[in-house]
Design a protein around this motif. Structure first.
Motif, PDB file in Angstrom:
ATOM      1  N   LYS A  46       4.774   3.419   0.130  1.00 43.38           N
ATOM      2  CA  LYS A  46       5.517   2.263  -0.334  1.00 43.38           C
ATOM      3  C   LYS A  46       4.641   1.024  -0.267  1.00 43.38           C
ATOM      4  O   LYS A  46       3.841   0.868   0.658  1.00 43.38           O
ATOM      5  CB  LYS A  46       6.776   2.053   0.514  1.00 43.38           C
ATOM      6  CG  LYS A  46       7.789   3.167   0.350  1.00 43.38           C
ATOM      7  CD  LYS A  46       9.059   2.862   1.122  1.00 43.38           C
ATOM      8  CE  LYS A  46      10.057   4.010   0.955  1.00 43.38           C
ATOM      9  NZ  LYS A  46      10.479   4.165  -0.445  1.00 43.38           N
ATOM     10  N   VAL A  47       4.814   0.157  -1.251  1.00 41.17           N
ATOM     11  CA  VAL A  47       4.173  -1.146  -1.266  1.00 41.17           C
ATOM     12  C   VAL A  47       5.243  -2.164  -1.634  1.00 41.17           C
ATOM     13  O   VAL A  47       6.340  -1.808  -2.081  1.00 41.17           O
ATOM     14  CB  VAL A  47       3.000  -1.208  -2.271  1.00 41.17           C
ATOM     15  CG1 VAL A  47       1.958  -0.134  -1.957  1.00 41.17           C
ATOM     16  CG2 VAL A  47       3.502  -1.065  -3.702  1.00 41.17           C
ATOM     17  N   CYS A  48       4.918  -3.440  -1.448  1.00 39.74           N
ATOM     18  CA  CYS A  48       5.833  -4.490  -1.894  1.00 39.74           C
ATOM     19  C   CYS A  48       5.016  -5.554  -2.610  1.00 39.74           C
ATOM     20  O   CYS A  48       4.489  -6.478  -1.979  1.00 39.74           O
ATOM     21  CB  CYS A  48       6.612  -5.084  -0.722  1.00 39.74           C
ATOM     22  SG  CYS A  48       7.973  -6.170  -1.268  1.00 39.74           S
ATOM     23  N   TYR A  49       4.880  -5.388  -3.916  1.00 43.28           N
ATOM     24  CA  TYR A  49       4.173  -6.370  -4.733  1.00 43.28           C
ATOM     25  C   TYR A  49       4.989  -7.668  -4.823  1.00 43.28           C
ATOM     26  O   TYR A  49       6.215  -7.645  -4.940  1.00 43.28           O
ATOM     27  CB  TYR A  49       3.939  -5.837  -6.144  1.00 43.28           C
ATOM     28  CG  TYR A  49       3.593  -6.933  -7.119  1.00 43.28           C
ATOM     29  CD1 TYR A  49       2.303  -7.463  -7.159  1.00 43.28           C
ATOM     30  CD2 TYR A  49       4.569  -7.476  -7.950  1.00 43.28           C
ATOM     31  CE1 TYR A  49       1.998  -8.506  -8.022  1.00 43.28           C
ATOM     32  CE2 TYR A  49       4.264  -8.512  -8.815  1.00 43.28           C
ATOM     33  CZ  TYR A  49       2.986  -9.031  -8.850  1.00 43.28           C
ATOM     34  OH  TYR A  49       2.681 -10.065  -9.683  1.00 43.28           O
ATOM     35  N   ALA A  75      -6.318  -4.871  -1.926  1.00 46.27           N
ATOM     36  CA  ALA A  75      -5.486  -4.281  -0.873  1.00 46.27           C
ATOM     37  C   ALA A  75      -4.650  -3.133  -1.429  1.00 46.27           C
ATOM     38  O   ALA A  75      -4.512  -2.076  -0.790  1.00 46.27           O
ATOM     39  CB  ALA A  75      -4.587  -5.344  -0.245  1.00 46.27           C
ATOM     40  N   HIS A  76      -4.084  -3.312  -2.612  1.00 45.04           N
ATOM     41  CA  HIS A  76      -3.291  -2.239  -3.228  1.00 45.04           C
ATOM     42  C   HIS A  76      -4.179  -1.056  -3.593  1.00 45.04           C
ATOM     43  O   HIS A  76      -3.819   0.109  -3.348  1.00 45.04           O
ATOM     44  CB  HIS A  76      -2.566  -2.769  -4.467  1.00 45.04           C
ATOM     45  CG  HIS A  76      -1.338  -3.553  -4.158  1.00 45.04           C
ATOM     46  ND1 HIS A  76      -0.083  -3.008  -4.158  1.00 45.04           N
ATOM     47  CD2 HIS A  76      -1.185  -4.863  -3.827  1.00 45.04           C
ATOM     48  CE1 HIS A  76       0.816  -3.935  -3.847  1.00 45.04           C
ATOM     49  NE2 HIS A  76       0.169  -5.077  -3.649  1.00 45.04           N
ATOM     50  N   VAL A  77      -5.342  -1.331  -4.175  1.00 49.44           N
ATOM     51  CA  VAL A  77      -6.266  -0.250  -4.531  1.00 49.44           C
ATOM     52  C   VAL A  77      -6.666   0.526  -3.280  1.00 49.44           C
ATOM     53  O   VAL A  77      -6.675   1.769  -3.274  1.00 49.44           O
ATOM     54  CB  VAL A  77      -7.504  -0.810  -5.254  1.00 49.44           C
ATOM     55  CG1 VAL A  77      -8.575   0.273  -5.392  1.00 49.44           C
ATOM     56  CG2 VAL A  77      -7.122  -1.358  -6.624  1.00 49.44           C
ATOM     57  N   VAL A 121      -4.353  -2.486 -11.079  1.00 51.20           N
ATOM     58  CA  VAL A 121      -4.568  -1.487 -10.019  1.00 51.20           C
ATOM     59  C   VAL A 121      -4.940  -0.124 -10.588  1.00 51.20           C
ATOM     60  O   VAL A 121      -5.979   0.442 -10.224  1.00 51.20           O
ATOM     61  CB  VAL A 121      -3.313  -1.378  -9.117  1.00 51.20           C
ATOM     62  CG1 VAL A 121      -3.522  -0.304  -8.046  1.00 51.20           C
ATOM     63  CG2 VAL A 121      -3.005  -2.730  -8.463  1.00 51.20           C
ATOM     64  N   LEU A 122      -4.127   0.415 -11.481  1.00 53.64           N
ATOM     65  CA  LEU A 122      -4.412   1.744 -12.017  1.00 53.64           C
ATOM     66  C   LEU A 122      -5.768   1.835 -12.715  1.00 53.64           C
ATOM     67  O   LEU A 122      -6.468   2.859 -12.553  1.00 53.64           O
ATOM     68  CB  LEU A 122      -3.301   2.194 -12.957  1.00 53.64           C
ATOM     69  CG  LEU A 122      -1.936   2.532 -12.301  1.00 53.64           C
ATOM     70  CD1 LEU A 122      -0.929   2.928 -13.367  1.00 53.64           C
ATOM     71  CD2 LEU A 122      -2.083   3.642 -11.266  1.00 53.64           C
ATOM     72  N   PRO A 123      -6.208   0.822 -13.458  1.00 55.61           N
ATOM     73  CA  PRO A 123      -7.539   0.939 -14.067  1.00 55.61           C
ATOM     74  C   PRO A 123      -8.652   1.127 -13.048  1.00 55.61           C
ATOM     75  O   PRO A 123      -9.615   1.864 -13.312  1.00 55.61           O
ATOM     76  CB  PRO A 123      -7.697  -0.393 -14.818  1.00 55.61           C
ATOM     77  CG  PRO A 123      -6.283  -0.790 -15.154  1.00 55.61           C
ATOM     78  CD  PRO A 123      -5.485  -0.373 -13.951  1.00 55.61           C
TER      79      PRO A 123
END
Length: 318
Positions: free
Chosen positions: A215-218, A276-278, A312-314
């Motif tokens: 889980k993340v919280c963007y 951080a998300h990556v 992020v996905l790229p």
């Protein structure tokens, strides 16, 4: 190469919102879907708990992505015969793009039908027998079974997919992980634990797929994102077996008063720092997961999908 999916939270969102999130996930570049299976949310702040099998039927029409339950307990609330029927129908609707993720369950969801909540060893024993029953039914033949925990009398599934439904088994400790390796078609867990994956591989998991979730919280305001994550999902930081044995959302709310905002901030990636998300998602890929499922906490789903699609996905797919 690791694939990246989206984790639909039935605890937080109503059925229509979940279907719309699935559409957005596909548009953003996620390649598969997880969906949780709950009778209760973990707390009243989360506020939802739709019947997962109805939602899966809608997902089959709304998206072309594969779908997996993460996870269903086929031992108490739903008899394995009924779970098998629901899974087989879902697989037909999704043209084979369905996997059944199963686990030994939580009292939160399963005690609603009454009776005792067995200890872990018994729950895992029940899960193994339930999987045996479901696999027999997926063959489309008449099944009678008289086991330690379940009786099946002259049952046959008339609506079955061309190939039997794959069953992935969830595990959070050595015993459950070894069971998953022995009887599962794949392994599900929610921590970037390379040792657990190695245990699964050694125990018979071989080349079977390993799926993980986080889980993340963007959000553009990190402190607000931390507050949101703490308000909705402080329960995830509870230690030990509390997640399996507390029986109601009220009990989780009481226990979660012991979880501080700082604990959540250190455990959950919050805010809009791309790196951080990556890093959070990459930790799962580095541990050896074949698919990583990301869940956005809170209501800013569109912002999350735009953020992951463009930033992020790229980087994860490079």
């Amino acid at each position: 190469m690791t694939e990246y999916g989206y984790f639909l939270s039935c605890e937080e969102h109503d059925p229509r919102a979940l279907v719309e999130q699935a559409r957005m996930a596909e548009q953003a570049g996620f390649t598969s879907l997880w969906i949780s299976d709950h009778f209760h949310p973990w707390n009243d702040e989360q506020g939802q708990a739709p019947f997962v099998w109805s939602v899966i039927g809608a997902l089959a029409e709304a998206t072309s992505l594969p779908v997996e339950t993460a996870v269903t307990c086929p031992t108490k609330r739903l008899h394995p015969v009924i779970t098998a029927q629901a899974a087989a129908t879902s697989a037909v609707l999704l043209n084979g793009r369905f996997r059944l993720g199963v686990g030994s369950g939580e009292a939160l969801n399963e005690q609603v039908v009454g009776g005792e909540w067995p200890q872990t060893s018994v729950r895992l024993e029940m899960l193994e027998e339930a999987i045996q029953v479901m696999r027999s039914l997926f063959e489309g033949k008449e099944v009678s079974h008289h086991g330690k925990h379940y009786t099946v009398q002259n049952a046959r599934l008339y609506t079955v997919p061309e190939e039997p439904v794959r069953i992935d088994v969830s595990g959070f400790g050595p015993t459950a992980t070894e069971l998953a390796a022995r009887i599962g078609d794949g392994f599900i867990t929610v921590a970037p634990d390379a040792d657990a994956i190695e245990r699964f591989r050694r125990g018979g998991g071989g080349g079977k797929p390993v799926h993980g979730g986080l889980k993340v919280c963007y959000g553009t305001d990190r402190e607000e994102a931390v507050r949101t994550a703490h308000r909705l999902w402080a329960n995830e930081q509870l230690p030990g077996e509390l997640g399996q044995v507390l029986p109601t959302p009220r009990h989780f709310e009481q226990a979660s008063t012991l979880v501080t905002r700082e604990q959540v901030a250190s455990a959950v990636t919050c805010g809009d720092d791309v790196e951080a998300h990556v890093a959070a998602v990459q930790e799962y890929a580095d541990a050896g997961f074949d698919t990583v499922y990301v869940n956005q906490i809170g209501q800013d789903q569109r912002g999350f999908f735009d953020f992951y699609r463009t930033k992020v996905l790229p980087q994860l797919k490079d």
